[in-house]
Motif scaffolding. Structure first.
Motif, PDB file in Angstrom:
ATOM      1  N   PRO A 165       0.817  -1.222   0.000  1.00  0.00           N
ATOM      2  CA  PRO A 165       0.000   0.000   0.000  1.00  0.00           C
ATOM      3  C   PRO A 165       0.847   1.268   0.000  1.00  0.00           C
ATOM      4  O   PRO A 165       0.561   2.210  -0.746  1.00  0.00           O
ATOM      5  CB  PRO A 165      -0.800  -0.122   1.291  1.00  0.00           C
ATOM      6  N   LEU A 166       1.909   1.304   0.810  1.00  0.00           N
ATOM      7  CA  LEU A 166       2.746   2.508   0.859  1.00  0.00           C
ATOM      8  C   LEU A 166       3.339   2.806  -0.513  1.00  0.00           C
ATOM      9  O   LEU A 166       3.386   3.944  -0.966  1.00  0.00           O
ATOM     10  CB  LEU A 166       3.877   2.319   1.866  1.00  0.00           C
ATOM     11  N   ASP A 167       3.786   1.711  -1.156  1.00  0.00           N
ATOM     12  CA  ASP A 167       4.366   1.805  -2.492  1.00  0.00           C
ATOM     13  C   ASP A 167       3.362   2.378  -3.486  1.00  0.00           C
ATOM     14  O   ASP A 167       3.666   3.315  -4.227  1.00  0.00           O
ATOM     15  CB  ASP A 167       4.718   0.379  -2.955  1.00  0.00           C
ATOM     16  N   SER A 168       2.148   1.789  -3.464  1.00  0.00           N
ATOM     17  CA  SER A 168       1.133   2.210  -4.438  1.00  0.00           C
ATOM     18  C   SER A 168       0.827   3.680  -4.277  1.00  0.00           C
ATOM     19  O   SER A 168       0.735   4.420  -5.251  1.00  0.00           O
ATOM     20  CB  SER A 168      -0.164   1.425  -4.239  1.00  0.00           C
ATOM     21  N   VAL A 169       0.703   4.111  -3.004  1.00  0.00           N
ATOM     22  CA  VAL A 169       0.352   5.508  -2.776  1.00  0.00           C
ATOM     23  C   VAL A 169       1.483   6.405  -3.245  1.00  0.00           C
ATOM     24  O   VAL A 169       1.259   7.408  -3.925  1.00  0.00           O
ATOM     25  CB  VAL A 169       0.040   5.748  -1.288  1.00  0.00           C
ATOM     26  N   THR A 179       3.381  10.354  -7.119  1.00  0.00           N
ATOM     27  CA  THR A 179       4.400  10.905  -8.021  1.00  0.00           C
ATOM     28  C   THR A 179       3.873  10.984  -9.442  1.00  0.00           C
ATOM     29  O   THR A 179       4.366  11.774 -10.243  1.00  0.00           O
ATOM     30  CB  THR A 179       5.693  10.063  -8.005  1.00  0.00           C
ATOM     31  N   GLN A 180       2.863  10.131  -9.721  1.00  0.00           N
ATOM     32  CA  GLN A 180       2.303  10.203 -11.067  1.00  0.00           C
ATOM     33  C   GLN A 180       1.203  11.244 -11.163  1.00  0.00           C
ATOM     34  O   GLN A 180       0.490  11.306 -12.170  1.00  0.00           O
ATOM     35  CB  GLN A 180       1.770   8.824 -11.484  1.00  0.00           C
ATOM     36  N   GLY A 181       1.022  12.016 -10.103  1.00  0.00           N
ATOM     37  CA  GLY A 181       0.087  13.122 -10.172  1.00  0.00           C
ATOM     38  C   GLY A 181      -1.329  12.807  -9.747  1.00  0.00           C
ATOM     39  O   GLY A 181      -2.222  13.635  -9.862  1.00  0.00           O
ATOM     40  N   ALA A 182      -1.539  11.596  -9.199  1.00  0.00           N
ATOM     41  CA  ALA A 182      -2.888  11.262  -8.765  1.00  0.00           C
ATOM     42  C   ALA A 182      -3.207  11.963  -7.449  1.00  0.00           C
ATOM     43  O   ALA A 182      -2.316  12.367  -6.709  1.00  0.00           O
ATOM     44  CB  ALA A 182      -3.007   9.749  -8.585  1.00  0.00           C
ATOM     45  N   LEU A 200      -6.716   7.778  -4.861  1.00  0.00           N
ATOM     46  CA  LEU A 200      -5.945   6.567  -4.582  1.00  0.00           C
ATOM     47  C   LEU A 200      -6.573   5.765  -3.454  1.00  0.00           C
ATOM     48  O   LEU A 200      -6.662   4.551  -3.500  1.00  0.00           O
ATOM     49  CB  LEU A 200      -4.510   6.940  -4.200  1.00  0.00           C
ATOM     50  N   LEU A 201      -7.034   6.520  -2.431  1.00  0.00           N
ATOM     51  CA  LEU A 201      -7.558   5.812  -1.260  1.00  0.00           C
ATOM     52  C   LEU A 201      -8.926   5.191  -1.534  1.00  0.00           C
ATOM     53  O   LEU A 201      -9.456   4.466  -0.703  1.00  0.00           O
ATOM     54  CB  LEU A 201      -7.632   6.762  -0.062  1.00  0.00           C
ATOM     55  N   LEU A 202      -9.480   5.477  -2.691  1.00  0.00           N
ATOM     56  CA  LEU A 202     -10.745   4.834  -3.038  1.00  0.00           C
ATOM     57  C   LEU A 202     -10.546   3.346  -3.301  1.00  0.00           C
ATOM     58  O   LEU A 202     -11.457   2.541  -3.144  1.00  0.00           O
ATOM     59  CB  LEU A 202     -11.354   5.489  -4.290  1.00  0.00           C
ATOM     60  N   ASP A 203      -9.332   3.001  -3.700  1.00  0.00           N
ATOM     61  CA  ASP A 203      -9.003   1.595  -3.896  1.00  0.00           C
ATOM     62  C   ASP A 203      -9.195   0.866  -2.574  1.00  0.00           C
ATOM     63  O   ASP A 203      -8.539   1.191  -1.580  1.00  0.00           O
ATOM     64  CB  ASP A 203      -7.534   1.500  -4.361  1.00  0.00           C
ATOM     65  N   PRO A 204     -10.109  -0.092  -2.519  1.00  0.00           N
ATOM     66  CA  PRO A 204     -10.408  -0.738  -1.231  1.00  0.00           C
ATOM     67  C   PRO A 204      -9.183  -1.397  -0.593  1.00  0.00           C
ATOM     68  O   PRO A 204      -9.106  -1.532   0.618  1.00  0.00           O
ATOM     69  CB  PRO A 204     -11.460  -1.786  -1.602  1.00  0.00           C
ATOM     70  N   ARG A 205      -8.230  -1.775  -1.428  1.00  0.00           N
ATOM     71  CA  ARG A 205      -7.054  -2.434  -0.854  1.00  0.00           C
ATOM     72  C   ARG A 205      -6.208  -1.458  -0.020  1.00  0.00           C
ATOM     73  O   ARG A 205      -5.417  -1.847   0.804  1.00  0.00           O
ATOM     74  CB  ARG A 205      -6.184  -3.019  -1.971  1.00  0.00           C
ATOM     75  N   ASP A 255      -4.535  16.413   0.517  1.00  0.00           N
ATOM     76  CA  ASP A 255      -4.655  15.632  -0.708  1.00  0.00           C
ATOM     77  C   ASP A 255      -3.310  15.090  -1.185  1.00  0.00           C
ATOM     78  O   ASP A 255      -3.234  14.312  -2.112  1.00  0.00           O
ATOM     79  CB  ASP A 255      -5.281  16.483  -1.821  1.00  0.00           C
ATOM     80  N   ALA A 256      -2.235  15.519  -0.519  1.00  0.00           N
ATOM     81  CA  ALA A 256      -0.922  15.033  -0.927  1.00  0.00           C
ATOM     82  C   ALA A 256      -0.271  14.193   0.174  1.00  0.00           C
ATOM     83  O   ALA A 256       0.663  13.451  -0.089  1.00  0.00           O
ATOM     84  CB  ALA A 256      -0.016  16.210  -1.267  1.00  0.00           C
TER      85      ALA A 256
END
Lengths: 338, 509
Positions: free
Chosen positions: A176-180, A185-188, A193-198, A252-253
């Motif tokens: 999870p830390l990685d994904s966030v 960094t990709q501007g999301a 991002l946190l909408l992803d249930p995982r 948001d960041a």
């Protein structure tokens, strides 16, 4: 004449090391449930290598082997290394981490009680910077996928290749830390991002379960007075304060507080890594400062560094500051002016 | 009992008390020994000077050693009999020291040689006279430190003194002589304390004992009611080792710390052991000097653990015999409690004013030092240190011989209570290291002082020689000048004479 006192509390270094290792068992079981038996295999590899290196170094240094091999400190370092590494780490990476931990971080500094750096974190940091690819892949947790079997785990760990019936995409993905971090960094936006249930499901995510179990084990250690409360409170406090500050700057960041506490290895750091007595500060006030520093550094590395989790570097950096902290935190002795 | 806010002191330990067996029966009295070897050093300070010789007849309470110099105390015959040899013998001392001891061979009739008891109310007697009587009676603190009591009762010059603390907080495991004394002689303790208050000219006495000593509390409360003296307060403190240390106890009672380089009296308190108060009572009531004390004989190696009244100079062996002898097995013989006591090799050692406990532990229960590990800096030692020190840092510097760094870590504030040793998972003999470091630093400072003195002497001598040389040179120069002046004068005279002669010659020609 035999010096007083003539009685003592029956608690030895060995008992402490084993009890600390034991406190990690519930979390380890959950780890195995979610990620397959990789943790156990890694622990086994790390422990064998660590003990072998310890025996070798003790022989070289002309020290008695038996008391030190039995003191449980190598085993504890092996367990911590295994907890830090992904379940499918190739055996030689685990072995390198364990060997570096024992030979360089521990024995070249003088062995048990003299190591400046936390051996487990030194070993982990070395493989983290040396083999980034191998350490980037985390096994997918049970749920979307069956946990890996022993056979699969052994195969991957020792050959580095996948069995024919599996592909990397099927069994691994970022933490999870990685994904966030990647997402940001990709501007999301964090909220997206946190909408992803995982990532957002605090209650059910394997990381949360494991971290809560680690914390329970840690609280048990505090309760047993095997570790002092100053360090866990300091580390958690440092992360929480920094995370709150981040949220106030830009929600948001910067990820939410609980996400920081429960998604990476903050709990492991707070209760089991920073509490390594040898490499931590001495006095209670010093311990608090030392731990606060670790907490703030973990957050800083996560938020602004290039590593998704900052535990190893935060701990090692604060290890370096310990002599300085110790120098300025000598407690006021009884009967001396404030 | 007045409600009282108690405070806490840092660190400390709850130790398993281990007192039930020896408090199960009343205090017993040792049968008259055939002989005693009374040590002439039984107090903090200088050795007493023997004032008897071989063959002298002495009664119980005759002075046999006179206080000699600062912090010394009189020593009395502890049984009536004939003086035998006076020779150096091993005494019950931490260092294993020998000291001169006076042998007394018992007579069948025990003649008493007491000073007259006070025939009037002590309140009518001048405090100075009472204090002198305490000094003459050789009373020293019976809590273990053996400081001459009369000196501690000299506080009137210091106006700030306001409270006498009676220390009944016997926090070390096994030791129970104070507890038994409070149970059996509570009234005497308080009457002794009353006379102490009179000597000190103060009006407040706090009696401290631990809340788990139920029977002692009952007895003391009863005595307090009987006495109905409003100056006394009974203070029940939590049982925590080392509460019986006066610094810790005063902190619990007052919330204040005694300055590191100061004494309790600096913050207005004075601490005396309950046994000392009872000894003062005995002196004024009967004239009896300090010749015996209660000793706790206990431990798993002793057949019948109990508290015994024994005259000083009795051998440890007779105390052990009185307590049913030793049980089979290998034993460690300890004088004092399990936390601070020291071992002695022989049972032929005489007990003295500071011996509150003879503890016999089976070797297998006692701490061994063969399985030590390196310090892992766990910090447990810090959490239990009542002086708020960092034992692990002290240990590190003591071991690596950076002794000069130790005062920065307040080595000399260590009270050697042994708490850090007790909890150390590496089983390190920490207190022993600290004791060694203190001795070593003290020795070095002595040496330093001596070499400074020698250097000063040398420099003074050089200066003196130089000055003498200069004085001699000056004197010589003066003499030479005088000679030159004289010669000059002489030649001036001769010249004048010559001129006169020449003039005369001219006139006459």
């Amino acid at each position: 004449m035999i010096a007083a006192p003539h009685i003592r509390r029956a608690r030895s270094v060995r008992a402490i090391m084993y009890e600390v290792s034991l406190a990690l068992v519930p979390a380890a079981l959950a780890h195995v449930w979610f990620f397959g038996p990789g943790l156990l295999l890694n622990t086994l590899i790390a422990a064998c290598v660590a003990l072998a290196c310890e025996a070798f170094m003790l022989t070289l240094r002309g020290q008695p082997r038996q008391p030190y091999l039995q003191d449980g400190s190598a085993l504890l370092a092996a367990v911590l290394i295994a907890f830090a590494l992904p379940p499918l780490t190739p055996w030689w990476v685990t072995a390198t981490a364990a060997a570096f931990a024992m030979i360089v971080a521990k024995h070249l500094y003088g062995g048990l009680g003299f190591n400046t750096f936390n051996p487990a974190m030194a070993g982990y940091a070395v493989v983290l910077v040396s083999f980034p690819t191998e350490l980037a892949l985390w096994t997918q947790p049970r749920g979307e996928h069956d946990a890996l079997s022993w056979l699969h785990t052994l195969h991957v760990t020792f050959t580095g290749a996948l069995p024919d019936d599996l592909s990397w995409d099927h069994i691994t993905r970022a933490t999870p830390l990685d994904s966030v971090q990647t997402g940001l960094t990709q501007g999301a936006m964090l909220s997206e991002l946190l909408l992803d249930p995982r990532l957002s499901a605090y209650g059910g995510h394997p990381w949360i379960t494991i971290n809560v179990l680690i914390a329970i084990g840690g609280v048990w250690l505090v309760f047993r007075r095997l570790i002092s409360w100053h360090i866990p409170i300091g580390v958690i406090g440092g992360v929480v304060l920094s995370a709150l500050a981040g949220r106030m700057i830009d929600s948001d960041a910067y990820s939410p507080v609980f996400f920081h506490l429960l998604s990476g290895s903050v709990m492991l750091a707070a209760f089991f890594i920073a509490t390594d007595p040898v490499s931590a500060a001495t006095s209670r006030r010093g311990k608090l400062l030392y731990a606060l520093g670790i907490g703030v550094l973990i957050y800083s590395i996560r938020a602004w560094g290039s590593y998704p989790d900052g535990v190893a570097f935060a701990v090692l950096f604060m290890n370096m500051l310990v002599p300085l902290i110790d120098h300025f935190t000598i407690p006021r002795a009884y009967g001396h002016a404030r | 009992m007045t409600a009282l806010t108690l405070h806490d002191f840092p660190g400390g330990l709850s130790l398993p008390p281990n007192k039930a067996q020896q408090t199960a029966q009343p205090i017993s009295t040792l049968a008259l020994p055939d002989r005693v070897w009374v040590p002439l050093l039984q107090h903090r300070g200088k050795l007493s000077r023997p004032c008897v010789k071989r063959g002298d007849k002495v009664g119980l309470g005759s002075v046999i050693g006179l206080a000699d110099g600062a912090f010394s105390a009189n020593v009395h015959a502890t049984i009536a009999g004939t003086v035998g040899r006076i020779e150096s013998r091993v005494i019950a001392h931490r260092s294993g020291l020998s000291a001169p001891c006076v042998e007394i061979l018992a007579d069948r009739e025990q003649a008493q040689d007491f000073a007259a008891p006070l025939d009037t109310d002590f309140r009518l007697v001048d405090p100075n006279i009472l204090r002198q009587r305490v000094a003459d009676a050789g009373i020293v603190g019976l809590g273990g430190a053996s400081f001459p009591t009369a000196l501690k009762l000299t506080a009137e010059a210091d106006q700030s003194l306001h409270t006498l603390v009676l220390n009944g907080a016997e926090c070390a495991p096994y030791i129970s002589c104070d507890e038994m004394l409070m149970r059996e002689r509570a009234g005497d303790i308080m009457r002794g304390a009353q006379s102490m208050l009179h000597i000190l000219q103060i009006n407040r006495c706090m009696i401290a004992l631990e809340e788990d000593k139920v029977l002692a509390i009952d007895a003391m409360q009863q005595a307090l009611e009987d006495l109905s003296d409003s100056r006394f307060t009974l203070c029940l403190v939590h049982a925590k080792y080392p509460e019986g240390g006066e610094r810790q106890l005063i902190q619990v009672l007052s919330g204040k710390e005694i300055p590191s380089d100061g004494l309790p009296v600096d913050i207005g308190y004075l601490c005396h052991n309950v046994g000392t108060a009872a000894a003062v009572f005995d002196l004024f009531a009967t004239g009896r000097p300090l010749t015996s004390r209660i000793v706790t004989v206990c431990g798993d190696g002793v057949a019948q653990p109990q508290n015994v009244i024994a005259p000083f100079g009795t051998s440890i062996q007779s105390l052990l015999d009185h307590a049913g002898g030793l049980l089979p097995g290998s034993h460690r013989l300890i004088v004092g409690g399990p936390m601070m006591g020291f071992t002695v090799d022989s049972t032929d050692v005489p007990i003295d004013k500071g011996c509150n406990c003879i503890l016999v532990m089976p070797e297998e229960n006692a701490r061994q030092l063969n399985d030590t590990m390196p310090c892992i800096r766990c910090g447990e030692c810090e959490t239990v240190c009542p002086a708020s020190l960092l034992p692990q840092q002290l240990y590190y510097h003591a071991r690596s011989s950076h002794l000069e760094r130790l005062p920065d870590f307040h080595l000399f504030d260590c009270i050697e209570c042994g708490c850090c040793d007790y909890v150390c998972p590496s089983n390190l003999p920490l207190t022993q290291y600290f004791r060694y470091a203190k001795d070593e630093l003290w020795f070095r400072s002595q040496q330093q002082a001596r070499s400074n003195q020698a250097r000063e002497r040398y420099e003074q001598r050089e200066q003196r020689l130089l000055r003498q040389q200069q004085e001699r040179d000056a004197a010589r120069a003066e003499r030479q000048q005088a000679t030159r002046d004289a010669k000059q004068k002489q030649s001036d005279i001769l010249a004048a004479v010559a001129r006169a002669k020449a003039r005369k010659k001219g006139d006459s020609s």
